[in-house]
Design an enzyme around this catalytic site. Sequence first.
Site, PDB file in Angstrom:
ATOM      1  N   SER A  53      -2.701  13.428 -15.638  1.00 61.51           N
ATOM      2  CA  SER A  53      -4.037  13.408 -16.220  1.00 61.51           C
ATOM      3  C   SER A  53      -4.274  14.719 -16.961  1.00 61.51           C
ATOM      4  O   SER A  53      -3.625  15.731 -16.674  1.00 61.51           O
ATOM      5  CB  SER A  53      -5.089  13.259 -15.117  1.00 61.51           C
ATOM      6  OG  SER A  53      -6.396  13.501 -15.603  1.00 61.51           O
TER       7      SER A  53
ATOM      8  N   TYR B 175      -8.650  15.549  -6.830  1.00 59.74           N
ATOM      9  CA  TYR B 175      -7.951  14.826  -7.896  1.00 59.74           C
ATOM     10  C   TYR B 175      -7.248  15.798  -8.834  1.00 59.74           C
ATOM     11  O   TYR B 175      -6.086  15.624  -9.192  1.00 59.74           O
ATOM     12  CB  TYR B 175      -8.945  13.960  -8.667  1.00 59.74           C
ATOM     13  CG  TYR B 175      -8.335  13.146  -9.787  1.00 59.74           C
ATOM     14  CD1 TYR B 175      -7.656  11.966  -9.517  1.00 59.74           C
ATOM     15  CD2 TYR B 175      -8.451  13.550 -11.117  1.00 59.74           C
ATOM     16  CE1 TYR B 175      -7.102  11.203 -10.536  1.00 59.74           C
ATOM     17  CE2 TYR B 175      -7.908  12.806 -12.140  1.00 59.74           C
ATOM     18  CZ  TYR B 175      -7.225  11.631 -11.851  1.00 59.74           C
ATOM     19  OH  TYR B 175      -6.669  10.892 -12.871  1.00 59.74           O
TER      20      TYR B 175
ATOM     21  N   ASN C  16       2.568   5.156 -11.469  1.00 59.57           N
ATOM     22  CA  ASN C  16       1.249   5.050 -12.085  1.00 59.57           C
ATOM     23  C   ASN C  16       0.096   4.978 -11.080  1.00 59.57           C
ATOM     24  O   ASN C  16      -0.999   5.415 -11.388  1.00 59.57           O
ATOM     25  CB  ASN C  16       1.205   3.814 -12.988  1.00 59.57           C
ATOM     26  CG  ASN C  16      -0.208   3.476 -13.445  1.00 59.57           C
ATOM     27  OD1 ASN C  16      -0.809   4.174 -14.246  1.00 59.57           O
ATOM     28  ND2 ASN C  16      -0.762   2.401 -12.892  1.00 59.57           N
TER      29      ASN C  16
ATOM     30  N   VAL D  95      -9.709   7.220 -20.244  1.00 54.94           N
ATOM     31  CA  VAL D  95      -9.231   5.939 -20.757  1.00 54.94           C
ATOM     32  C   VAL D  95     -10.082   4.845 -20.116  1.00 54.94           C
ATOM     33  O   VAL D  95     -10.400   4.923 -18.922  1.00 54.94           O
ATOM     34  CB  VAL D  95      -7.740   5.728 -20.417  1.00 54.94           C
ATOM     35  CG1 VAL D  95      -7.260   4.366 -20.900  1.00 54.94           C
ATOM     36  CG2 VAL D  95      -6.897   6.845 -21.027  1.00 54.94           C
TER      37      VAL D  95
ATOM     38  N   ASP E 243       0.875  -1.166   0.000  1.00 55.06           N
ATOM     39  CA  ASP E 243       0.000   0.000   0.000  1.00 55.06           C
ATOM     40  C   ASP E 243       0.914   1.218   0.000  1.00 55.06           C
ATOM     41  O   ASP E 243       1.589   1.507   0.989  1.00 55.06           O
ATOM     42  CB  ASP E 243      -0.885  -0.011   1.248  1.00 55.06           C
ATOM     43  CG  ASP E 243      -1.843   1.166   1.287  1.00 55.06           C
ATOM     44  OD1 ASP E 243      -1.706   2.085   0.452  1.00 55.06           O
ATOM     45  OD2 ASP E 243      -2.725   1.178   2.170  1.00 55.06           O
TER      46      ASP E 243
ATOM     47  N   LYS F 103      -3.112  16.084  -9.533  1.00 54.05           N
ATOM     48  CA  LYS F 103      -2.484  15.896 -10.841  1.00 54.05           C
ATOM     49  C   LYS F 103      -1.747  17.158 -11.307  1.00 54.05           C
ATOM     50  O   LYS F 103      -0.700  17.055 -11.977  1.00 54.05           O
ATOM     51  CB  LYS F 103      -3.527  15.457 -11.866  1.00 54.05           C
ATOM     52  CG  LYS F 103      -4.090  14.063 -11.589  1.00 54.05           C
ATOM     53  CD  LYS F 103      -2.995  13.009 -11.484  1.00 54.05           C
ATOM     54  CE  LYS F 103      -3.544  11.611 -11.284  1.00 54.05           C
ATOM     55  NZ  LYS F 103      -2.475  10.585 -11.207  1.00 54.05           N
TER      56      LYS F 103
ATOM     57  N   THR G  71     -10.796   2.108 -18.128  1.00 51.89           N
ATOM     58  CA  THR G  71     -10.201   1.295 -17.055  1.00 51.89           C
ATOM     59  C   THR G  71     -11.256   1.149 -15.957  1.00 51.89           C
ATOM     60  O   THR G  71     -12.398   1.567 -16.119  1.00 51.89           O
ATOM     61  CB  THR G  71      -8.950   1.977 -16.455  1.00 51.89           C
ATOM     62  OG1 THR G  71      -9.362   3.152 -15.741  1.00 51.89           O
ATOM     63  CG2 THR G  71      -7.947   2.359 -17.544  1.00 51.89           C
TER      64      THR G  71
END
Length: 260
Positions: free
Chosen positions: A145, A158, A94, A191, A67, A162, A193
Amino acid sequence: MDFKGKVVLITGASSGIGAATAVKFAKLGAKLVLVARNVENLKATGEKCLKAAGAQGSTTPLLIKTDLSDEKAVPNIITDVSNKFGQLDVLVNNAGIIENGSIENTSLEQFDRIMNMNLRSVYQLTMLAVPELIKTKGNIVNISSVCGLRAFPNVLAYNISKSAIDQFTRCVALELAPKGVRCNAVNPGVVVTNLHKRGGMHDEVYEKFLEHCKVTHALGRAGDVEEVANAICFLASDLATFTTGMNMPVDGGRHAMCPR
């Protein structure tokens, strides 16, 4: 794009962009270190990498369950890499999470959770990896991103994380350039995912979200993980030896879109 004899460490390698990138590096001959929290998915990625490598090599990927938000556990990753391979050539940061929330309803707890995973863990692992990368004149590829380049509502923490990764990329690139270490980032658009679903988006909403990508992305669609993996491998390769400090959009043109 030949990575024979090179050791590549990829975080968040159990699914999505991380897993696709691992398979791509395997095809190009790399020795892999795959880091993630989900052991079963991590093993599945490792098996795909071995199959993809074929005649390129048969080195079994080193799988590390960690983690990355656990500060005490992260140093063990570099220790394990050194013990197994004795070198590190490429670090691919990533791993990341996304959660919805605006300035009106993003709690400090949520903010800290996102920043700890998306930024703080990247800072720590990179800091620990740098001495090894200097030895090999290696390089770093961060996964950012389009949200780092443009503002989007209701994913505030978020977006901030980024944008910070983009600045981190540029600063580290300048700091390590005299030592022969490059640092770049890719900035994906939407994308396909499991990222958004893990962030709480239900199936029906997600399908509408992907359909809307026909409007929000200049190329009229969402991206595929392999398209991002190709860009990551390029930036990590000797084809990009004069490229550092770059934030590369891999977003179907979304960063260039302007509402009319």
